[in-house]
Motif scaffolding. Structure first.
Motif, PDB file in Angstrom:
ATOM      1  N   UNK A  64      57.640  48.270 -70.039  1.00 33.34           N
ATOM      2  CA  UNK A  64      58.394  47.261 -69.297  1.00 33.34           C
ATOM      3  C   UNK A  64      59.797  47.242 -69.893  1.00 33.34           C
ATOM      4  N   UNK A  65      60.782  47.599 -69.094  1.00 36.36           N
ATOM      5  CA  UNK A  65      62.156  47.635 -69.590  1.00 36.36           C
ATOM      6  C   UNK A  65      62.834  46.296 -69.297  1.00 36.36           C
ATOM      7  N   UNK A 100      66.721  47.734 -77.810  1.00 37.01           N
ATOM      8  CA  UNK A 100      65.851  48.196 -76.727  1.00 37.01           C
ATOM      9  C   UNK A 100      66.665  48.819 -75.608  1.00 37.01           C
ATOM     10  N   UNK A 101      65.993  49.104 -74.498  1.00 36.94           N
ATOM     11  CA  UNK A 101      66.594  49.865 -73.404  1.00 36.94           C
ATOM     12  C   UNK A 101      66.750  49.012 -72.152  1.00 36.94           C
ATOM     13  N   UNK A 102      67.913  49.122 -71.528  1.00 36.84           N
ATOM     14  CA  UNK A 102      68.080  48.553 -70.204  1.00 36.84           C
ATOM     15  C   UNK A 102      67.169  49.298 -69.221  1.00 36.84           C
ATOM     16  N   UNK A 103      66.750  48.658 -68.137  1.00 37.48           N
ATOM     17  CA  UNK A 103      65.976  49.394 -67.135  1.00 37.48           C
ATOM     18  C   UNK A 103      66.726  50.639 -66.682  1.00 37.48           C
ATOM     19  N   UNK A 108      70.911  52.031 -74.362  1.00 33.89           N
ATOM     20  CA  UNK A 108      70.161  51.347 -75.411  1.00 33.89           C
ATOM     21  C   UNK A 108      71.086  50.327 -76.059  1.00 33.89           C
ATOM     22  N   UNK A 109      70.609  49.090 -76.193  1.00 32.62           N
ATOM     23  CA  UNK A 109      71.438  48.005 -76.713  1.00 32.62           C
ATOM     24  C   UNK A 109      70.847  47.421 -77.987  1.00 32.62           C
TER      25      UNK A 109
END
Length: 239
Positions: free
Chosen positions: A154-155, A123-126, A230-231
């Motif tokens: 919602x990040x 997913x993605x960091x804010x 993105x992690x």
């Protein structure tokens, strides 16, 4: 089947060959394609979006019908037996879930996991405060809140998702960066803009018109942007 590099990188250290797998939130089937390419015995691609389900069937299901099951269902109530899945992927899923939905989905994923199950959450960091796309995402959330009473996005920071799944008994094997920066292309920007236009159509004129004017200003100003991260987090359920 073309598999994005982010998916192959996220899956390359996972024991997929011969495994029963679940792609939670199938989208267009990127992770399903990656799991099949890595030798999965069977992949359950679950989505509550009929268009996405049709896309996955056309793209992946017809090429490997004996190894693919596209399931139209709510991830908060999976039509699957407990202790039935060896590997679970959630690729770009969490950012479209509200906190309450995310908690329920985490409970369901844990329920269907066999002892020793592997879970990969990508997913993605804010987005950073100075990211232009952050304004677009904020507008998208404002419009969907007005239209449907819920945010579109919602990040969640990686640390938050680690804590969430740890509360369900999962342990972290590793965390890695998939993209840094994230390339938000013109196609990505336009896709988010289309969500705003569609949701804004439900609003009265006095709300819709200024919001759409701001949207077009943002789309023109952004164009495309490479920013953020993105992690990928790989976890395991105790065996």
């Amino acid at each position: 089947m073309d598999v994005p590099t982010t998916v192959t990188t996220a899956l390359e250290d996972q024991p997929i060959d011969g495994a029963t797998c679940l792609e939670a939130g199938a989208g267009v089937g990127n992770a399903t394609a990656g799991l099949l390419a890595a030798g999965a015995a069977r992949v359950y691609a679950v989505t509550n979006d009929a268009d996405h389900a049709s896309t996955v069937r056309d793209r992946v299901g017809r090429r490997a019908p004996d190894r693919t099951a596209v399931v139209e269902a709510d991830l908060r109530a999976l039509p699957m037996a407990a202790n039935s899945v060896d590997v679970i992927t959630a690729h770009g899923l969490c950012n479209v879930l509200t906190p309450s939905a995310l908690e329920t989905v985490a409970t369901e994923l844990t329920r269907v996991a066999v002892p020793g199950c592997h879970l990969v959450v990508d997913d993605y960091e804010p987005p950073p405060a100075d990211a232009a796309v952050r304004e677009l995402f904020a507008l998208e959330n404002a419009v969907t809140e007005l239209a449907d009473g819920r945010p579109a996005l919602t990040f969640y920071p990686a640390t938050m998702l680690r804590r969430l799944f740890a509360g369900h008994g999962w342990t972290v094997d590793r965390e890695r960066t998939l993209l840094d920066p994230v390339p938000w292309t013109r196609a990505h920007v336009e896709a988010h803009a289309e969500v705003v236009r569609s949701e804004a159509a439900e609003l009265p004129d006095e709300l819709r018109d200024p919001l759409l004017a701001e949207l077009e200003r943002l789309v023109a100003a952004i164009g495309k942007e490479s920013i953020g991260e993105m992690y990928s987090i790989a976890m395991r359920f105790p065996g």
